[in-house]
Write a protein that holds these residues in place. Structure first.
Motif, PDB file in Angstrom:
ATOM      1  N   ASP A  63      -4.928  -2.258  -5.186  1.00 45.24           N
ATOM      2  CA  ASP A  63      -3.572  -2.117  -5.743  1.00 45.24           C
ATOM      3  C   ASP A  63      -3.454  -2.547  -7.202  1.00 45.24           C
ATOM      4  N   MET A  64      -4.160  -1.852  -8.082  1.00 42.67           N
ATOM      5  CA  MET A  64      -3.981  -2.115  -9.509  1.00 42.67           C
ATOM      6  C   MET A  64      -2.594  -1.690  -9.995  1.00 42.67           C
ATOM      7  N   HIS A  65      -2.058  -0.601  -9.425  1.00 42.58           N
ATOM      8  CA  HIS A  65      -0.726  -0.104  -9.809  1.00 42.58           C
ATOM      9  C   HIS A  65      -0.610   0.072 -11.320  1.00 42.58           C
ATOM     10  N   TYR A  66      -1.617   0.654 -11.929  1.00 39.52           N
ATOM     11  CA  TYR A  66      -1.641   0.770 -13.389  1.00 39.52           C
ATOM     12  C   TYR A  66      -0.614   1.787 -13.871  1.00 39.52           C
ATOM     13  N   GLY A  67       0.030   1.460 -14.982  1.00 38.59           N
ATOM     14  CA  GLY A  67       0.989   2.358 -15.604  1.00 38.59           C
ATOM     15  C   GLY A  67       0.414   2.991 -16.850  1.00 38.59           C
ATOM     16  N   THR A  68       0.890   2.539 -18.001  1.00 42.94           N
ATOM     17  CA  THR A  68       0.459   3.146 -19.259  1.00 42.94           C
ATOM     18  C   THR A  68      -0.176   2.150 -20.222  1.00 42.94           C
ATOM     19  N   ILE A 113      -3.227   3.743  -9.645  1.00 44.51           N
ATOM     20  CA  ILE A 113      -2.177   3.895 -10.651  1.00 44.51           C
ATOM     21  C   ILE A 113      -0.838   3.964  -9.924  1.00 44.51           C
ATOM     22  N   PHE A 114       0.226   3.619 -10.642  1.00 50.56           N
ATOM     23  CA  PHE A 114       1.574   3.683 -10.095  1.00 50.56           C
ATOM     24  C   PHE A 114       2.203   4.942 -10.667  1.00 50.56           C
ATOM     25  N   GLY A 115       2.158   6.028  -9.901  1.00 51.83           N
ATOM     26  CA  GLY A 115       2.519   7.336 -10.416  1.00 51.83           C
ATOM     27  C   GLY A 115       3.877   7.408 -11.081  1.00 51.83           C
ATOM     28  N   THR A 116       4.870   6.720 -10.531  1.00 49.55           N
ATOM     29  CA  THR A 116       6.215   6.800 -11.102  1.00 49.55           C
ATOM     30  C   THR A 116       6.334   6.089 -12.444  1.00 49.55           C
ATOM     31  N   SER A 117       5.303   5.357 -12.838  1.00 48.79           N
ATOM     32  CA  SER A 117       5.352   4.620 -14.107  1.00 48.79           C
ATOM     33  C   SER A 117       4.530   5.280 -15.206  1.00 48.79           C
ATOM     34  N   ASN A 145      -0.807   5.361  -1.551  1.00 46.34           N
ATOM     35  CA  ASN A 145       0.378   6.190  -1.348  1.00 46.34           C
ATOM     36  C   ASN A 145       1.181   6.397  -2.625  1.00 46.34           C
ATOM     37  N   HIS A 146       0.754   5.790  -3.753  1.00 44.72           N
ATOM     38  CA  HIS A 146       1.489   5.943  -5.011  1.00 44.72           C
ATOM     39  C   HIS A 146       0.716   6.710  -6.082  1.00 44.72           C
ATOM     40  N   ASP A 147      -0.570   6.920  -5.902  1.00 42.88           N
ATOM     41  CA  ASP A 147      -1.380   7.537  -6.966  1.00 42.88           C
ATOM     42  C   ASP A 147      -0.878   8.925  -7.351  1.00 42.88           C
ATOM     43  N   GLN A 148      -0.417   9.705  -6.366  1.00 41.63           N
ATOM     44  CA  GLN A 148      -0.085  11.107  -6.601  1.00 41.63           C
ATOM     45  C   GLN A 148       1.345  11.319  -7.099  1.00 41.63           C
TER      46      GLN A 148
END
Length: 406
Positions: A63-68, A113-117, A145-148
């Protein structure tokens, strides 16, 4: 104005030379966002194998949840940390842990990655996996579940990830190690993108140097599903489990022959480890059982129980499973003889708990020592490290020991 023959040939040669140079520059570098992506990728040294000291170390990043990057702010950190906290803290943590632990392999277990970001999934992937690529350490990933949720489909994401430097990720599984039964099914008919297995070979110079003695299973646990009109999380489907059983059967068959030749007990299969994102429903049962680590939030899983645990038990080779998704859970618990371990939240743009440090999990497989050389895998251990000043190590435990399993 007309040119003579000599001048025409000279002019044509000059034009072709310019075009050749321009073509080479394009072929060697492509721009994705603000980042340069080489068409000729850097490939890891293969096969994966144990070190000469008899160890193979895996870094799990969940869960890196990377944005930009710099402009993507942190979530759930102390007020004193917020003003100077961004995705770059995630990048810094990944660089530090790679340098400190010096893993042989890195496993990214989804929501990379956190797709919405982000408005550019490719650019975010390059930034997120940048430290892994720069290190030259072989790595592989599955999707969460957030990558796409950005500019790429799940298939496009896995295809892109599979082409990145030092990546061993695969969009579709290979039939190389599958049993004949598994080969009867078209690989692209298997649900999901990112179902594959990687083999780890014995230590150099040992009698198992040319044999795979540890298997790493990667599975796509999906993103969201609608079941009877109700929205729930994704889950591992029967087509994936069917493929997995075939791979395991083929893997165990090869090791039975190997064990017979080496004079070992034929029923002792080489161990396997599994990696995916969304936990299975049985993880909830661990709330009332002994665990190592912290159980701090409800298990967010599918309403469907597809029989993953029963499949792993029946296969006999899976000793431990590594998941993500629930960031505030970082525990290991045993279900029917198999350890299920959370990685713990790694990325700073993913939710967490203020004052609860981001963390990573380490898995270490160790070989047995024979009379003359290293033998097969004898022990699998794990521990975690915090993103604090000392990269504090804690919750070390043994997941599997060959001597105790006999």
């Amino acid at each position: 104005m007309e040119l003579g023959t000599g001048h025409s040939l000279l002019y044509l040669t000059l034009i072709l030379s310019v075009l050749f140079i321009f073509h080479n520059q394009i072929a060697s570098n492509l721009l994705v966002g603000h980042h340069k992506l080489r068409v000729k990728r850097s490939s890891p040294d293969l096969p994966l194998r144990f070190r000469s000291d008899g160890t193979f170390k895996i870094l799990q990043v969940a869960d890196m949840h990377y944005g930009t990057g710099l402009v993507t702010r942190c979530r759930d950190v102390l007020d004193s940390e917020f003003d100077f906290c961004s995705d770059l803290n995630t990048t810094r943590f990944l660089k530090r842990i790679i340098q400190h632990e010096k893993p042989d392999f890195i496993a990214f277990t989804g929501d990379n990655i956190f797709g919405t970001s982000t408005g550019d999934a490719a650019e975010s992937l390059i930034r997120a996996f940048g430290p892994a690529m720069e290190s030259g350490v072989p790595w592989a990933a599955v999707l969460g579940n957030h990558d796409q949720e950005s500019t790429m489909t799940r298939e496009e994401l896995m295809s892109f990830i599979s082409l990145m430097d030092y990546s061993l990720s695969q969009t579709y599984p290979s039939t190389e190690d599958a049993s004949s039964e598994a080969r009867e099914h078209m690989i692209r008919d298997i649900d999901g993108f990112g179902n594959y297995n990687l083999r780890v070979y014995g230590a150099p110079g040992s009698h198992l140097a040319n044999s795979s003695i540890l298997n790493l299973y990667f599975l796509d646990s999906g993103d969201r599903e609608v079941i009877q009109g109700v929205r729930t999380y994704g889950y591992i489907k029967e087509s994936q489990l069917h493929w997995l059983r075939g791979v395991s059967k083929g893997f165990q068959g090869k090791n039975q022959v190997l064990n017979h030749l080496e004079g070992s007990s034929p029923e002792m299969f080489a161990p396997s480890l599994a990696f995916f994102h969304i936990p299975i429903p049985e993880i909830r049962l661990l709330y009332n059982k002994k665990i190592i680590g912290q159980f701090q939030e409800a298990v967010a899983c599918s309403s469907i129980n597809s029989g993953v645990l029963q499949t792993f038990v029946s296969m006999g080779d899976v000793k431990a499973v590594f998941m993500g998704h629930d960031h505030s859970n970082d525990f290991c618990g045993n279900l029917d003889g198999i350890w299920f371990c959370y990685g713990g939240g790694f990325g700073y743009h993913g939710y967490g708990r203020a004052g609860w440090s981001r963390r990573a999990r380490i898995i270490l497989a160790e070989l047995g020592k024979g009379e003359y050389s290293w033998t097969g895998v004898e022990r699998i251990r794990t521990w975690k490290r915090l993103d604090d000043e000392k990269l504090s190590k804690f919750d070390e435990q043994i997941l599997w020991d060959l001597q105790q399993s006999r």
